[in-house]
Design a protein around this motif. Structure first.
Motif, PDB file in Angstrom:
ATOM      1  N   HIS A   1     -25.652 -93.571  17.351  1.00  0.00           N
ATOM      2  CA  HIS A   1     -24.792 -94.738  17.107  1.00  0.00           C
ATOM      3  C   HIS A   1     -24.881 -95.801  18.194  1.00  0.00           C
TER       4      HIS A   1
ATOM      5  N   GLU B   1     -13.910 -88.354  14.810  1.00  0.00           N
ATOM      6  CA  GLU B   1     -15.335 -88.547  14.495  1.00  0.00           C
ATOM      7  C   GLU B   1     -15.755 -87.663  13.336  1.00  0.00           C
TER       8      GLU B   1
ATOM      9  N   PRO C   1     -14.507 -88.186   8.632  1.00  0.00           N
ATOM     10  CA  PRO C   1     -15.101 -88.607   7.361  1.00  0.00           C
ATOM     11  C   PRO C   1     -15.556 -87.429   6.501  1.00  0.00           C
TER      12      PRO C   1
ATOM     13  N   LYS D   1     -10.817 -94.184   0.283  1.00  0.00           N
ATOM     14  CA  LYS D   1     -10.375 -95.327   1.097  1.00  0.00           C
ATOM     15  C   LYS D   1     -10.222 -94.936   2.566  1.00  0.00           C
TER      16      LYS D   1
ATOM     17  N   ARG E   1     -11.593 -92.550   4.093  1.00  0.00           N
ATOM     18  CA  ARG E   1     -12.901 -92.247   4.653  1.00  0.00           C
ATOM     19  C   ARG E   1     -13.607 -93.530   5.099  1.00  0.00           C
ATOM     20  N   GLU E   2     -13.452 -94.591   4.307  1.00  0.00           N
ATOM     21  CA  GLU E   2     -14.081 -95.854   4.693  1.00  0.00           C
ATOM     22  C   GLU E   2     -13.481 -96.388   5.993  1.00  0.00           C
ATOM     23  N   TRP E   3     -12.158 -96.222   6.107  1.00  0.00           N
ATOM     24  CA  TRP E   3     -11.508 -96.643   7.356  1.00  0.00           C
ATOM     25  C   TRP E   3     -12.014 -95.809   8.535  1.00  0.00           C
TER      26      TRP E   3
ATOM     27  N   LEU F   1     -14.828 -94.358   8.847  1.00  0.00           N
ATOM     28  CA  LEU F   1     -16.212 -94.695   9.194  1.00  0.00           C
ATOM     29  C   LEU F   1     -16.292 -95.950  10.056  1.00  0.00           C
ATOM     30  N   LYS F   2     -15.330 -96.858   9.832  1.00  0.00           N
ATOM     31  CA  LYS F   2     -15.355 -98.103  10.612  1.00  0.00           C
ATOM     32  C   LYS F   2     -15.107 -97.838  12.097  1.00  0.00           C
ATOM     33  N   LEU F   3     -14.491 -96.689  12.399  1.00  0.00           N
ATOM     34  CA  LEU F   3     -14.173 -96.383  13.797  1.00  0.00           C
ATOM     35  C   LEU F   3     -15.351 -95.741  14.535  1.00  0.00           C
ATOM     36  N   THR F   4     -16.455 -95.443  13.792  1.00  0.00           N
ATOM     37  CA  THR F   4     -17.515 -94.598  14.364  1.00  0.00           C
ATOM     38  C   THR F   4     -18.004 -95.083  15.728  1.00  0.00           C
TER      39      THR F   4
ATOM     40  N   HIS G   1     -23.902 -94.163   7.065  1.00  0.00           N
ATOM     41  CA  HIS G   1     -24.557 -94.848   8.167  1.00  0.00           C
ATOM     42  C   HIS G   1     -25.272 -96.063   7.646  1.00  0.00           C
TER      43      HIS G   1
END
Lengths: 244, 409
Positions: free
Chosen positions: B98, B168, B171, B181, B183-185, B187-190, B409
């Motif tokens: 990342h 981490e 997800p 929804k 999960r999308e949030w 992922l934005k924190l990755t 990703h």
């Protein structure tokens, strides 16, 4: 050994020597740990088309949101149906498309069995269904104008809409994302190796763009056999579908 | 892709059968658990769990050989010191993918983060076994900061990093639960979580080494150095890399049905890339340790029993695996890379045990040898960790993507 002045200088001296020795040794070790260049057929292909490996990454990039079948058909989930089409590689492999023989709405398809066929120059090549189920819609625009498949294989060149009763289970058998891209790269590499071996090698135009009708470049006489091998329909006969 | 939830329409009973019992009715699921591996686990846990309970009821003196002179034993040396180092794969691989953008390593991010998360979780459980009185946990965390203490830093850092690892990994849990929804949030924190994880790991991996700076008289001079925090950090990177190689090889063998098609070849390439990284890190670590030796100025101690043991660790567990990792990478020998990774993991455990147990109090007449109960409790904690890993991998999308979700990703 006590820490008198001389000892400290002696030890510091060794520390500096170690640090200085470390740098060139690290470079040598780096080179030691680097894999030896592979001595495979890549070099032979490289002679014909310089820099092909670099260009490889850019061709046949698969859209990340699609599911891909190894027979070069793609599937996209839309609500409770699956839209099916032919990928970019397959349409370039076949080259000119005269007709598409698509199944009529209501036809039952089975996953990995022939679903439709491409007709070019009087020869026909079948394509496997990425998912099984009932055909609920046929793209008549693409059927009447096969050019749509060539211009927009993942967009307006879609071919069938299928309602699949076991969608989740069937999609699990397909590839997507990075895995699909690696599979595509491997197929492309295989085609190039084959092109180099047969010395027909016309998968590139000048500048490295894959030519249209790569199968014909490989074998003008038996291009349909080559295409069937890549589309995994060598042993399949396809009787269904209707000429568009 | 349009929003398609494959869980739609599942009743609570079907959901439990599908998600928890792997699609089997309860009876069939329970029968499927009768395997030789599970029998071994039962043989460990049947005496192990009561031993843990016994320790908390009757106190540490009742089960361990720890004394005021030897307050650190197997639980600290193996479960905490080694556990934290071996869990470093989470931050190492997440940073590779990342932050440094090496996308080829994407398939091993989730297993590495799960290994890290469970590693730290069971480090905390091991630490609880050592410290006792778990109800006092909020004291240093909330209302009695001991800001001058290295343990304060370690405690807070581990707590924060455990939270970061949980987020981490979230997800995968949210995909399992079908919560699109959220999960999308998550992922934005990755990226933010990866950077935070890197900072926190740098802090506490090194501060575990810094603990030894407070007791130079207890640590053997060959192992003691002002650079111990740096040694701990650098060797943790090597440990994390080696552990990821070992864990991914075992996972692919044990969970063959959960692995994406074609991923064995991909794992071979990843393993060789990691072997090369491991070679370079171990090579640098070897020179750092040499500097530590020169800095101590105690070459005279090399010709003693402890000296031979020190040389065996430095050459056998650092230089030799560095060279063999390099050879595996150079000649593309995946099997060699896996064996060397296993050897490196043992080497890091030996190093942590050397510092915290084996050579600890080297000049004291009173020697510590772990009791059978200590060994049993340690093995129980490790077994519980492995069981939890298996339970999660069998249910959640860890070793392969869930086809219902676009790649994360």
């Amino acid at each position: 050994m006590g820490h008198d002045l001389l000892t400290i200088y002696f030890l510091k001296g060794i520390e500096y020597l170690l640090a200085v020795a470390y740098l060139p040794l690290f470079v040598l070790f780096w080179r030691f740990a680097t894999p030896k260049a592979p001595a495979v057929a890549v070099a032979a292909v490289g002679d014909k088309a310089p820099g092909w490996a670099d260009q490889l990454a850019d061709y046949f990039r698969l859209p990340g949101d699609l599911f891909h079948h190894p027979g070069h058909a793609w599937a996209r989930v839309e609500g409770d149906t699956v839209v099916v089409g032919l990928n970019d590689f397959a349409q370039r492999l076949v080259g000119r498309i005269d007709r598409l023989r698509l199944p009529a709405a209501g036809t039952e398809l089975a996953q990995s069995r022939p679903a439709f066929s491409i007709v070019s120059g009087g020869r026909s090549v079948a394509v496997l269904a990425p998912v099984g189920g009932t055909v609920v819609e046929v793209n008549h625009e693409a059927a009447s104008d096969p050019g749509a498949v060539k211009q927009s294989p993942y967009g307006r060149g879609w071919l069938l809409r299928v309602r699949s009763p076991q969608m989740a289970a069937q999609l699990k058998a397909l590839m997507r994302g990075e895995l699909a891209q690696r599979w595509m790269d491997t197929v492309w590499e295989q085609l190039n190796t084959e092109a180099a071996a047969t010395e027909l090698g016309a998968v590139y135009q000048d500048g490295g763009t894959p030519v249209d009708g790569m199968a014909q470049g490989l074998s003008p006489e038996h291009w349909d056999r080559v295409a069937r091998r890549y589309l995994l329909t060598e042993d399949e006969s396809f009787e269904g579908g209707s000429d568009a | 892709m349009t929003d398609t939830t494959f869980d739609r329409g599942l009743g609570p009973r079907e959901w439990v059968i599908e998600k928890v019992f792997l699609g089997m009715p309860l009876g069939a699921y329970l029968r499927s658990l009768v395997t030789p591996g599970n029998l071994l686990v039962a043989l460990i846990l049947i005496p192990g769990i009561p031993a843990v309970v016994y320790r908390f009821v009757y106190g540490i003196g009742a089960v361990s050989n720890l004394t005021q002179a030897n307050p650190w034993g197997l639980w600290i040396g193996l479960d905490v010191m080694s556990g934290v180092a071996l869990a470093a794969g989470g931050f190492t691989i997440a940073t590779l993918v990342h932050v440094l953008g090496l996308r080829d390593y994407q398939p091993i991010v989730r297993p590495a983060i799960l290994t890290g998360f469970l590693g730290y979780l069971f480090v905390v459980i091991g630490l609880m076994a050592d410290l006792g009185r778990p109800w006092n946990l909020p004291v240093p965390m909330v209302y009695s900061f001991g800001t001058g203490s290295v343990m304060f830093e370690v405690g807070w850092c581990v707590a924060l990093y455990l939270t970061v690892l949980a987020l981490e990994f979230s997800p995968a849990v949210l995909e399992w639960l079908g919560l699109r929804k959220m999960r999308e949030w998550a992922l934005k924190l990755t990226l933010a979580l990866t950077v935070l994880g890197l900072c926190l790991s740098t802090l506490h991996q090194s501060s575990l080494g810094a603990l030894f700076l407070m007791m130079p008289h207890r640590v053997h001079p060959l192992w003691y150095s002002g650079f111990v925090p740096i040694f701990f950090f650098v060797s943790a990177i090597a440990a994390g890399i080696a552990m990821v190689i070992v864990e991914s090889a075992l996972s692919h063998r044990a969970f063959g049905s959960r692995v994406a098609p074609g991923s064995h070849e991909r794992l071979d390439r990843i393993t060789l890339g990691l072997a090369r990284a491991g070679a370079l890190v171990l090579f640098a670590y070897f020179f750092l340790r040499l500097q530590g030796l020169v800095d101590s100025g105690r070459f005279d101690l090399l010709n003693t029993g402890y000296g031979y043991w020190f040389l065996f660790e430095l050459l056998g567990f650092v230089l030799v695996p560095a060279i063999l990792f390099g050879l595996a990478s150079r000649q593309r020998r995946v099997v060699l890379a896996r064996w060397v990774a296993g050897w490196t993991v043992i080497g890091i455990v030996v190093n942590r045990l050397n510092l915290s147990v084996i050579t600890f109090n080297w000049n004291s007449p009173e020697r510590y040898v772990p009791s059978a109960m200590e060994v049993l409790i340690s093995v129980t904690i490790i077994t519980l960790g492995v069981m939890t890993f298996r339970w999660i991998v069998n249910r959640m999308p860890v070793l392969r993507d869930d086809p219902a979700f676009p790649p994360a990703h």
